[in-house]
Scaffold this active site. Sequence first.
Site, PDB file in Angstrom:
ATOM      1  N   TYR A 138       0.743  -1.195   0.023  1.00  0.00           N
ATOM      2  CA  TYR A 138      -0.104   0.034   0.000  1.00  0.00           C
ATOM      3  C   TYR A 138       0.561   1.106  -0.235  1.00  0.00           C
ATOM      4  O   TYR A 138       0.366   2.405  -0.433  1.00  0.00           O
ATOM      5  CB  TYR A 138      -0.830   0.018   1.355  1.00  0.00           C
ATOM      6  CG  TYR A 138      -1.979  -1.189   1.036  1.00  0.00           C
ATOM      7  CD1 TYR A 138      -2.256  -1.982  -0.090  1.00  0.00           C
ATOM      8  CD2 TYR A 138      -2.949  -1.376   2.262  1.00  0.00           C
ATOM      9  CE1 TYR A 138      -3.362  -2.676  -0.036  1.00  0.00           C
ATOM     10  CE2 TYR A 138      -3.706  -2.374   2.239  1.00  0.00           C
ATOM     11  CZ  TYR A 138      -3.994  -2.960   1.049  1.00  0.00           C
ATOM     12  OH  TYR A 138      -4.933  -4.172   1.124  1.00  0.00           O
ATOM     13  N   LYS A 187       3.129 -15.736   2.930  1.00  0.00           N
ATOM     14  CA  LYS A 187       3.132 -16.468   1.547  1.00  0.00           C
ATOM     15  C   LYS A 187       4.468 -16.828   1.279  1.00  0.00           C
ATOM     16  O   LYS A 187       5.029 -16.572   0.113  1.00  0.00           O
ATOM     17  CB  LYS A 187       2.533 -15.598   0.582  1.00  0.00           C
ATOM     18  CG  LYS A 187       2.014 -16.439  -0.715  1.00  0.00           C
ATOM     19  CD  LYS A 187       0.721 -17.335  -0.580  1.00  0.00           C
ATOM     20  CE  LYS A 187       0.715 -18.202  -1.808  1.00  0.00           C
ATOM     21  NZ  LYS A 187      -0.114 -19.233  -1.717  1.00  0.00           N
ATOM     22  N   ASP A 219      -3.328 -18.002   2.176  1.00  0.00           N
ATOM     23  CA  ASP A 219      -4.688 -18.894   1.924  1.00  0.00           C
ATOM     24  C   ASP A 219      -5.254 -19.908   2.512  1.00  0.00           C
ATOM     25  O   ASP A 219      -6.551 -19.892   2.648  1.00  0.00           O
ATOM     26  CB  ASP A 219      -4.238 -19.387   0.262  1.00  0.00           C
ATOM     27  CG  ASP A 219      -2.896 -20.134   0.155  1.00  0.00           C
ATOM     28  OD1 ASP A 219      -2.283 -19.872   1.512  1.00  0.00           O
ATOM     29  OD2 ASP A 219      -2.513 -20.752  -0.557  1.00  0.00           O
ATOM     30  N   ASP A 243      -5.323  -6.856   5.893  1.00  0.00           N
ATOM     31  CA  ASP A 243      -6.741  -6.145   5.382  1.00  0.00           C
ATOM     32  C   ASP A 243      -7.954  -7.075   5.053  1.00  0.00           C
ATOM     33  O   ASP A 243      -8.773  -7.026   5.636  1.00  0.00           O
ATOM     34  CB  ASP A 243      -6.371  -5.200   4.212  1.00  0.00           C
ATOM     35  CG  ASP A 243      -7.141  -4.147   3.872  1.00  0.00           C
ATOM     36  OD1 ASP A 243      -8.269  -3.784   4.675  1.00  0.00           O
ATOM     37  OD2 ASP A 243      -7.128  -3.268   2.788  1.00  0.00           O
ATOM     38  N   ASP A 247     -11.278  -8.295   7.656  1.00  0.00           N
ATOM     39  CA  ASP A 247     -12.410  -7.986   7.347  1.00  0.00           C
ATOM     40  C   ASP A 247     -13.247  -9.387   7.333  1.00  0.00           C
ATOM     41  O   ASP A 247     -14.507  -9.212   7.674  1.00  0.00           O
ATOM     42  CB  ASP A 247     -12.766  -7.602   5.983  1.00  0.00           C
ATOM     43  CG  ASP A 247     -12.880  -5.824   6.065  1.00  0.00           C
ATOM     44  OD1 ASP A 247     -12.398  -5.472   7.180  1.00  0.00           O
ATOM     45  OD2 ASP A 247     -13.238  -5.150   5.175  1.00  0.00           O
TER      46      ASP A 247
END
Length: 352
Positions: A138, A187, A219, A243, A247
């Site tokens: 980001y 990851k 994942d 992020d 959520d």
Amino acid sequence: MEKKITVLKGDGIGPEAIKTLAQIAKKYGHRFLYTEAAIGGAAIDRYGVPVSEETLALCKNSDSVLLGAVGGHKWDCIDPDKRPEKGLLKVRKSLGLFANLRPTKLFPQLAAGSPLRQATVKNGIDLLIVRELTGSIYYGERFTGEKNGERYASDLMGYGEHEIERIGRVAFETARKRRHKVTSVDKANVLDTSKLWRAVMHELAAEFSDVAYEDALVDSTAMQLINDPSRFDVIVTENMFGDILSDEASMLSGSLGMMPSASLSESKLGMYEPIHGSAPNIAGKNLANPLGTILSAAMMLRYAFDLEKEAKAIEAAVDKTLDDGYRTGDIMSEGMKKVSCSEMGDLVAANL
Ligand code: NAD
């Protein structure tokens, strides 16, 4: 204890957290001094900007910041750089809030509201996501243009080891205040940033030998949050993974209005806020669930002021209010007693 708290009410959240804190101050002999300042739409209306320099200075000079939520239809069409949400980003950046702590707890009284199967939630859900908030993709280098005769865009994901270490420390130290388990999510089977992330986390795991540690791929964590969320205590992860996972996790309890959060800096200064937005469809109608904001105040007592007993007292008062069958509209179910936002705030304060 005497503490200065900056209150950024924002665009739609009422005074229920302050009511709760007033009760705590009275009961435990503390003094909380509040200074209110505008942020978001309220600040745009007053000063023409979503957060003023004076407000930022005020936040920096306080012991903690309590935030409502920003945004609303009134400001949807203004210049993107001046939108209410920009005020929030500016506060996060200027206070150096690099660690975002988001607990997900399934209150047993509200278990029926979880979208998960009841057989899955029977073991309870009580996990905390520690998300790195100021680094990675980001904030990395960006490119939009042309390459090889076609439109092309890229975003660079990068981490310095000090950024990984400081968020890792927050996770391990927080786990010590909970069930002593950290799951570090990455990851590492594909990304070099994740390989560095994993190496630094392993160094920390050796230092915090009293905390159980495991690595997990992002994942598989996304699946496990749905399959068996009770297995998690503290999950630590980088900005974008956090992020998305936070959520996902926030939906497990089935009630956005119940969820608090904290954003912490390297000093003790942090900002505490519910995870929901300004709920413009119900704002100003005395219908919102104030418990996310009240529980954010509990997090503030725990993490900013080390007042564990007082934080637990707020959480117990919320529990008791739910046990007694009181519900705002968003968590209402058959046979329960429906109350307004302010009534819910009064009930929690009375239970303190
Ligand atoms: P939202 O969280 O405001 O609302 C989503 C849904 O949840 C709505 O149906 C709302 O009524 C309900 N809801 C939210 N909080 C509730 C509460 N306390 N009690 C009962 N119901 C509640 O999200 P949105 O509608 O996507 O966004 C509305 C505005 O808030 C937008 O301007 C958005 O940019 C802003 N926003 C701000 C923040 C923040 O300040 N941290 C976070 C998210 C969204």
